[in-house]
Design a protein around this motif. Structure first.
Motif, PDB file in Angstrom:
ATOM      1  N   ASP A   1      -9.842  -4.242  -6.342  1.00 27.21           N
ATOM      2  CA  ASP A   1     -11.051  -4.213  -5.522  1.00 27.21           C
ATOM      3  C   ASP A   1     -12.075  -3.284  -6.165  1.00 27.21           C
ATOM      4  O   ASP A   1     -12.371  -2.204  -5.666  1.00 27.21           O
ATOM      5  CB  ASP A   1     -10.739  -3.798  -4.085  1.00 27.21           C
TER       6      ASP A   1
ATOM      7  N   LEU B   1      -6.667   0.990   3.045  1.00 29.64           N
ATOM      8  CA  LEU B   1      -7.970   0.416   3.349  1.00 29.64           C
ATOM      9  C   LEU B   1      -8.348   0.618   4.810  1.00 29.64           C
ATOM     10  O   LEU B   1      -9.512   0.828   5.140  1.00 29.64           O
ATOM     11  CB  LEU B   1      -7.969  -1.080   3.020  1.00 29.64           C
TER      12      LEU B   1
ATOM     13  N   ASP C   1      -2.509  -6.711  -0.593  1.00 34.04           N
ATOM     14  CA  ASP C   1      -1.421  -5.770  -0.884  1.00 34.04           C
ATOM     15  C   ASP C   1      -0.928  -5.186   0.430  1.00 34.04           C
ATOM     16  O   ASP C   1      -1.560  -4.307   1.013  1.00 34.04           O
ATOM     17  CB  ASP C   1      -1.917  -4.655  -1.811  1.00 34.04           C
TER      18      ASP C   1
ATOM     19  N   ARG D   1     -10.732   1.424  -7.410  1.00 31.42           N
ATOM     20  CA  ARG D   1     -10.486   0.719  -6.152  1.00 31.42           C
ATOM     21  C   ARG D   1     -11.501   1.106  -5.088  1.00 31.42           C
ATOM     22  O   ARG D   1     -12.357   1.941  -5.290  1.00 31.42           O
ATOM     23  CB  ARG D   1      -9.065   1.014  -5.659  1.00 31.42           C
TER      24      ARG D   1
ATOM     25  N   ALA E   1      -7.829  -8.507   1.599  1.00 27.91           N
ATOM     26  CA  ALA E   1      -6.868  -7.655   0.895  1.00 27.91           C
ATOM     27  C   ALA E   1      -5.471  -8.210   1.101  1.00 27.91           C
ATOM     28  O   ALA E   1      -5.080  -8.514   2.232  1.00 27.91           O
ATOM     29  CB  ALA E   1      -6.955  -6.219   1.397  1.00 27.91           C
TER      30      ALA E   1
ATOM     31  N   ARG F   1     -15.157  -1.334   0.426  1.00 33.97           N
ATOM     32  CA  ARG F   1     -14.993  -0.653   1.701  1.00 33.97           C
ATOM     33  C   ARG F   1     -16.276   0.114   2.044  1.00 33.97           C
ATOM     34  O   ARG F   1     -17.003   0.549   1.155  1.00 33.97           O
ATOM     35  CB  ARG F   1     -13.808   0.315   1.604  1.00 33.97           C
TER      36      ARG F   1
ATOM     37  N   ILE G   1      -3.129  -2.207   2.103  1.00 37.51           N
ATOM     38  CA  ILE G   1      -3.885  -2.342   3.353  1.00 37.51           C
ATOM     39  C   ILE G   1      -3.857  -1.071   4.194  1.00 37.51           C
ATOM     40  O   ILE G   1      -4.888  -0.701   4.774  1.00 37.51           O
ATOM     41  CB  ILE G   1      -3.369  -3.565   4.145  1.00 37.51           C
TER      42      ILE G   1
ATOM     43  N   SER H   1      -5.127  -2.369  -3.733  1.00 37.13           N
ATOM     44  CA  SER H   1      -5.221  -1.292  -2.742  1.00 37.13           C
ATOM     45  C   SER H   1      -4.438  -1.663  -1.496  1.00 37.13           C
ATOM     46  O   SER H   1      -4.778  -2.629  -0.808  1.00 37.13           O
ATOM     47  CB  SER H   1      -6.678  -1.018  -2.362  1.00 37.13           C
TER      48      SER H   1
ATOM     49  N   THR I   1      -6.279  -6.720  10.769  1.00 34.06           N
ATOM     50  CA  THR I   1      -5.475  -7.556   9.886  1.00 34.06           C
ATOM     51  C   THR I   1      -5.055  -8.821  10.616  1.00 34.06           C
ATOM     52  O   THR I   1      -4.929  -8.848  11.843  1.00 34.06           O
ATOM     53  CB  THR I   1      -4.226  -6.794   9.428  1.00 34.06           C
TER      54      THR I   1
ATOM     55  N   HIS J   1      -8.101 -10.148  -3.113  1.00 33.97           N
ATOM     56  CA  HIS J   1      -7.619  -9.162  -4.084  1.00 33.97           C
ATOM     57  C   HIS J   1      -6.329  -8.509  -3.619  1.00 33.97           C
ATOM     58  O   HIS J   1      -5.945  -8.571  -2.446  1.00 33.97           O
ATOM     59  CB  HIS J   1      -8.685  -8.084  -4.321  1.00 33.97           C
TER      60      HIS J   1
ATOM     61  N   HIS K   1      -5.733  -8.457   5.265  1.00 31.91           N
ATOM     62  CA  HIS K   1      -6.802  -7.693   5.921  1.00 31.91           C
ATOM     63  C   HIS K   1      -8.150  -8.256   5.487  1.00 31.91           C
ATOM     64  O   HIS K   1      -8.489  -8.254   4.306  1.00 31.91           O
ATOM     65  CB  HIS K   1      -6.695  -6.218   5.538  1.00 31.91           C
TER      66      HIS K   1
ATOM     67  N   GLY L   1       0.462 -11.155  -2.859  1.00 38.19           N
ATOM     68  CA  GLY L   1       0.025  -9.807  -3.156  1.00 38.19           C
ATOM     69  C   GLY L   1       0.942  -9.089  -4.130  1.00 38.19           C
ATOM     70  O   GLY L   1       1.864  -9.675  -4.704  1.00 38.19           O
TER      71      GLY L   1
END
Length: 380
Positions: A259, A333, A363, A299, A361, A303, A330, A328, A81, A325, A352, A119
């Motif tokens: 995602d 993820l 969130d 989601r 990402a 990944r 982080i 989901s 991240t 996005h 991330h 986010g």
């Protein structure tokens, strides 16, 4: 509370908002179905068409806001991240942002300001104000102070947190103030917007899903719906939420809430996707509503080994060079979330970047004691 989205059914009895609970990250994305429902119209939408029509002008978001203001597994190849770092200074309007009428008309010859994304907020109004203030986007009173800067919220304003309607009101206020200052503040529709609208319109009407008898209201409660938000939901909130776009491209960034590649099932272009979603919400077909909510609750498509190819499908269809996005968290993820209590073993410090550098990402897991992320694009 953990961020898992669930569908009601016999194995998941109806309940109210839950405390932090054990979650299996692999259980995200359950399937469901819905049939039937009462015919009903919403105040604030056209009585004949039921909605804004196939095409929604780009400036509608600001116009509506002005009117309202006046009225899991760790993927080894994923980069770490990104720390958000110090906020970047942005120009401020000559007059205080709160004094909208005193802000001069923007000069169209001036360059646009920097682009920011926000986010998932999930009702955490104080945390949102703090995060925006840290980036220099609002002043101490929560009014726009970023001049010609641009912001996109990635959806999920309500549920789980204490003041979802307060979040919506703030975003609508900032949209009006930003437009007056020559910038903009816009937002995408998340799956929790779909769920809130569905719970308001279809309530506890019994429906038959693949998980058994269900209802939008049960699903909303199961996913952290807050009764005070429903009690305070007004016609202008409903009209505004129902017209949010599902997809946008800005400065080469494809902006989505979820995602998932499910957007491709609603059209091959951004206009087609947004038009189709608006048509669903203008319809009296509860099954279509539920299916839309179910699809955008999926989601983790970006990944793992197939993630870059999934991102590529969306970029090829809708444009842009990178997907940004929410949806989901982080910690899920990256595999840093504990399924036992939903807490993360590592503090989220920033967005991330993953899927061979094709996805970002946003969130940060504010609902699981994480961080509400506001970031300037592009990221390095």
């Amino acid at each position: 509370m953990t961020p898992e989205d669930r569908f009601p059914g016999p194995e998941l009895p109806e309940s109210g908002p839950r405390a932090r609970m054990a979650v299996d990250p692999g259980s995200y994305g359950h399937e469901g179905g819905l049939h039937g429902g009462p015919q009903q119209s919403w105040p604030g939408l056209d009585a004949q068409s039921g909605g804004p029509g196939p095409q929604v002008a780009r400036g509608w978001f600001e116009e509506a806001a002005v009117q309202a203001a006046q009225d899991v597994h760790l993927v080894a190849q994923d980069p770490p991240t990104l720390d958000l770092g110090a906020p970047v200074a942005t120009p401020s309007p000559a007059e205080p942002a709160g004094a909208v009428a005193a802000v001069p008309d923007p000069d169209p010859d001036q360059p646009v300001g920097p682009l920011y994304v926000v986010g998932d907020v999930h009702g955490y109004l104080d945390e949102l104000r703090d995060a925006l203030r840290e980036q220099g986007l609002v002043d101490a009173e929560g009014h726009w102070s970023a001049g010609r800067s641009r912001i996109w919220f990635l959806g999920d304003f309500t549920d789980r947190g204490p003041d979802g309607i307060g979040v919506i009101d703030l975003v609508m206020q900032l949209a009006a103030e930003a437009a007056a200052a020559g910038g903009y503040c816009r937002a995408l529709m998340g799956n929790h917007e779909l769920l809130l609208l569905g719970a308001h319109r279809w309530a506890d009407e019994p429906v038959q899903s693949t998980a058994g008898t269900a209802s939008f209201l049960a699903a909303w409660r199961l996913n952290g719906g807050q009764q005070q938000d429903m009690d305070r939901l007004e016609p202008h909130h409903i009209s505004w939420l129902a017209r949010l776009p599902a997809v946008a491209v800005e400065d080469g960034h494809l902006l989505l809430h979820s995602d998932t590649t499910a957007y491709l099932e609603y059209g091959g272009s951004i206009d087609e996707v947004n038009d189709t979603v608006h048509q669903v919400l203008a319809s009296d077909d509860a099954a279509e509503w539920w299916d839309c909510f179910r699809r955008f609750t999926k989601r983790f498509a970006f990944r793992g080994d197939t993630g870059p190819a999934s991102v590529g499908e969306l970029l090829d269809a809708y444009g842009g060079h990178r997907v940004v996005h929410g949806h989901s968290p982080i910690p899920y993820l990256t595999g840093d979330a504990h399924s036992e209590d939903g807490h993360a073993s590592r503090v989220v410090t920033g967005p991330h970047v993953y899927a061979d550098d094709l996805a970002v990402a946003m969130d940060g897991g504010v609902t699981m004691e994480g961080k509400l992320l506001v970031a300037r694009l592009p990221l390095g």
